[in-house]
Motif scaffolding. Structure first.
Motif, PDB file in Angstrom:
ATOM      1  N   LYS A  14     -26.064   8.675  48.650  1.00 37.37           N
ATOM      2  CA  LYS A  14     -25.243   7.770  47.843  1.00 37.37           C
ATOM      3  C   LYS A  14     -24.868   6.552  48.685  1.00 37.37           C
ATOM      4  CE  LYS A  14     -21.338   8.014  44.660  1.00 37.37           C
ATOM      5  NZ  LYS A  14     -20.248   7.208  45.155  1.00 37.37           N
ATOM      6  N   ALA A  15     -25.818   5.646  48.832  1.00 38.29           N
ATOM      7  CA  ALA A  15     -25.566   4.401  49.573  1.00 38.29           C
ATOM      8  C   ALA A  15     -25.583   3.265  48.552  1.00 38.29           C
ATOM      9  CB  ALA A  15     -26.652   4.202  50.608  1.00 38.29           C
ATOM     10  N   ASP A  16     -25.218   2.053  48.981  1.00 36.34           N
ATOM     11  CA  ASP A  16     -25.361   0.917  48.056  1.00 36.34           C
ATOM     12  C   ASP A  16     -26.843   0.698  47.755  1.00 36.34           C
ATOM     13  OD1 ASP A  16     -22.604   0.413  48.071  1.00 36.34           O
ATOM     14  OD2 ASP A  16     -22.789  -0.707  49.947  1.00 36.34           O
ATOM     15  N   ALA A  17     -27.669   0.875  48.784  1.00 34.89           N
ATOM     16  CA  ALA A  17     -29.116   0.743  48.573  1.00 34.89           C
ATOM     17  C   ALA A  17     -29.862   1.756  49.418  1.00 34.89           C
ATOM     18  CB  ALA A  17     -29.583  -0.663  48.935  1.00 34.89           C
ATOM     19  N   ILE A  18     -30.921   2.315  48.841  1.00 36.24           N
ATOM     20  CA  ILE A  18     -31.872   3.090  49.640  1.00 36.24           C
ATOM     21  C   ILE A  18     -33.178   2.294  49.652  1.00 36.24           C
ATOM     22  CG2 ILE A  18     -30.845   5.344  49.142  1.00 36.24           C
ATOM     23  CD1 ILE A  18     -33.259   5.878  47.238  1.00 36.24           C
ATOM     24  N   VAL A  19     -33.915   2.423  50.733  1.00 38.33           N
ATOM     25  CA  VAL A  19     -35.168   1.682  50.870  1.00 38.33           C
ATOM     26  C   VAL A  19     -36.329   2.624  50.544  1.00 38.33           C
ATOM     27  CG1 VAL A  19     -36.643   0.391  52.474  1.00 38.33           C
ATOM     28  CG2 VAL A  19     -34.146   0.098  52.531  1.00 38.33           C
ATOM     29  N   CYS A  48     -39.951  -2.568  38.471  1.00 38.26           N
ATOM     30  CA  CYS A  48     -41.066  -2.923  39.360  1.00 38.26           C
ATOM     31  C   CYS A  48     -42.155  -3.667  38.585  1.00 38.26           C
ATOM     32  CB  CYS A  48     -41.656  -1.675  40.015  1.00 38.26           C
ATOM     33  SG  CYS A  48     -40.624  -0.988  41.316  1.00 38.26           S
ATOM     34  N   VAL A  49     -42.429  -3.206  37.386  1.00 35.90           N
ATOM     35  CA  VAL A  49     -43.452  -3.868  36.554  1.00 35.90           C
ATOM     36  C   VAL A  49     -43.013  -5.304  36.252  1.00 35.90           C
ATOM     37  CG1 VAL A  49     -44.537  -3.855  34.260  1.00 35.90           C
ATOM     38  CG2 VAL A  49     -44.394  -1.735  35.579  1.00 35.90           C
ATOM     39  N   ALA A  50     -41.736  -5.486  35.961  1.00 37.82           N
ATOM     40  CA  ALA A  50     -41.229  -6.832  35.670  1.00 37.82           C
ATOM     41  C   ALA A  50     -41.411  -7.749  36.888  1.00 37.82           C
ATOM     42  CB  ALA A  50     -39.754  -6.754  35.272  1.00 37.82           C
ATOM     43  N   ASN A  62     -43.011  -7.509  53.119  1.00 38.00           N
ATOM     44  CA  ASN A  62     -42.026  -8.082  52.186  1.00 38.00           C
ATOM     45  C   ASN A  62     -41.231  -6.982  51.485  1.00 38.00           C
ATOM     46  OD1 ASN A  62     -42.981 -10.535  52.908  1.00 38.00           O
ATOM     47  ND2 ASN A  62     -43.782 -11.109  50.902  1.00 38.00           N
ATOM     48  N   ALA A  63     -40.187  -7.398  50.763  1.00 40.70           N
ATOM     49  CA  ALA A  63     -39.329  -6.434  50.072  1.00 40.70           C
ATOM     50  C   ALA A  63     -38.850  -7.009  48.749  1.00 40.70           C
ATOM     51  CB  ALA A  63     -38.129  -6.091  50.959  1.00 40.70           C
ATOM     52  N   VAL A  64     -38.634  -6.128  47.786  1.00 34.55           N
ATOM     53  CA  VAL A  64     -38.049  -6.522  46.497  1.00 34.55           C
ATOM     54  C   VAL A  64     -36.967  -5.494  46.150  1.00 34.55           C
ATOM     55  CG1 VAL A  64     -40.233  -7.555  45.684  1.00 34.55           C
ATOM     56  CG2 VAL A  64     -39.683  -5.191  45.054  1.00 34.55           C
ATOM     57  N   ILE A  65     -36.071  -5.884  45.247  1.00 34.96           N
ATOM     58  CA  ILE A  65     -34.944  -4.998  44.920  1.00 34.96           C
ATOM     59  C   ILE A  65     -34.925  -4.681  43.425  1.00 34.96           C
ATOM     60  CG2 ILE A  65     -33.313  -6.935  44.656  1.00 34.96           C
ATOM     61  CD1 ILE A  65     -31.191  -5.089  46.057  1.00 34.96           C
ATOM     62  N   THR A  66     -34.615  -3.423  43.114  1.00 36.42           N
ATOM     63  CA  THR A  66     -34.489  -3.006  41.706  1.00 36.42           C
ATOM     64  C   THR A  66     -33.264  -2.099  41.570  1.00 36.42           C
ATOM     65  OG1 THR A  66     -35.716  -0.911  41.908  1.00 36.42           O
ATOM     66  CG2 THR A  66     -37.022  -2.900  41.427  1.00 36.42           C
ATOM     67  N   ALA A  73     -27.708   6.209  44.494  1.00 35.99           N
ATOM     68  CA  ALA A  73     -27.572   4.872  45.086  1.00 35.99           C
ATOM     69  C   ALA A  73     -27.481   3.832  43.965  1.00 35.99           C
ATOM     70  CB  ALA A  73     -28.773   4.575  45.969  1.00 35.99           C
ATOM     71  N   LYS A  74     -27.088   2.602  44.358  1.00 32.86           N
ATOM     72  CA  LYS A  74     -26.980   1.538  43.347  1.00 32.86           C
ATOM     73  C   LYS A  74     -28.323   0.811  43.186  1.00 32.86           C
ATOM     74  CE  LYS A  74     -23.836  -2.313  42.468  1.00 32.86           C
ATOM     75  NZ  LYS A  74     -22.910  -3.193  43.188  1.00 32.86           N
ATOM     76  N   TYR A  75     -28.946   0.511  44.317  1.00 34.23           N
ATOM     77  CA  TYR A  75     -30.225  -0.208  44.296  1.00 34.23           C
ATOM     78  C   TYR A  75     -31.295   0.554  45.066  1.00 34.23           C
ATOM     79  CZ  TYR A  75     -27.278  -4.358  43.387  1.00 34.23           C
ATOM     80  OH  TYR A  75     -26.372  -5.259  42.870  1.00 34.23           O
TER      81      TYR A  75
END
Ligand code: AR6
Length: 172
Positions: A14-19, A48-50, A62-66, A73-75
């Motif tokens: 439960k983090a703000d984001a997991i990678v 991801c499709v979007a 590179n990295a993207v966020i969803t 987690a949140k993201y």
């Protein structure tokens, strides 16, 4: 910035984001990527499709966020690690880029607590010891360090866990 270590399945964190250790298609795969999409549900794939439709494939490093869908987690920050094909400065730099670019996206999205898996050390076969050094250095040298409260290195296998434990003990 605090650096911590845990042996766990990253989908439970439960983090703000997991990678996510994704691939350039962003459409899912095996390993941690498979687990995240499986447990996070359809919302992650849809996001991801979007992104794919808007900007095409995600380049290595590179990295993207969803959204994190049904995960605690949140993201989810999806980054694409290099496939190990022998020692090269380029591979090392690309792996460091994954950590740096993920942290940059985290800061842009006001993420304070972020959890990383051991990117590229599974299906992509990056040597674990070298990958751990690169990961810890990239995080430790991140330019906007003060904007992140906590980085959690999430190891799934004993070998990675032991290496991170030794290395983090040396710097903490
Ligand atoms: N939680 C945390 N870590 C995990 C989990 C989990 N649930 N499952 C595996 N790991 P990998 P890569 C660890 O193979 O090497 C996918 O098909 C695992 O022990 O997931 O970057 C993608 O779509 C290892 O240490 O990612 C790409 O095609 C680490 O996560 C490709 O694999 C990374 O292993 C990416 O390969």
């Amino acid at each position: 910035m605090i650096l911590t270590l845990i042996k766990a399945d990253i989908t439970t964190i439960k983090a703000d984001a997991i990678v996510n250790a994704a691939n350039s298609s962003l459409l899912g795969g095996g390993g941690v990527d498979g687990a995240i999409h499986r447990k996070g549900g359809k919302a992650i794939l849809q996001a991801c499709v979007a992104i794919r439709n808007k900007q095409g494939k995600c380049k290595t490093g590179n990295a993207v966020i969803t959204t994190a869908g049904n995960l605690p987690a949140k993201y989810v920050i999806h980054t694409v690690g290099p496939v190990w094909n022998g020692e090269s400065e380029q591979n090392n730099a690309l792996l460091a880029d994954c950590y740096r670019n993920s942290l940059t996206l985290a800061v842009e999205n006001d993420v304070k607590i972020i959890a990383f898996p051991n990117i590229s050390t599974g299906i992509y076969h990056f040597p674990k010891d070298k990958a751990a050094d690169i990961a810890i250095n990239a995080v430790n040298n991140f330019a906007q360090k003060e904007k992140i409260e906590k980085v959690i290195f999430v190891c799934f296998d004993d070998e990675n866990y032991q290496r991170y434990e030794e290395k983090l003990n040396r710097i903490n």
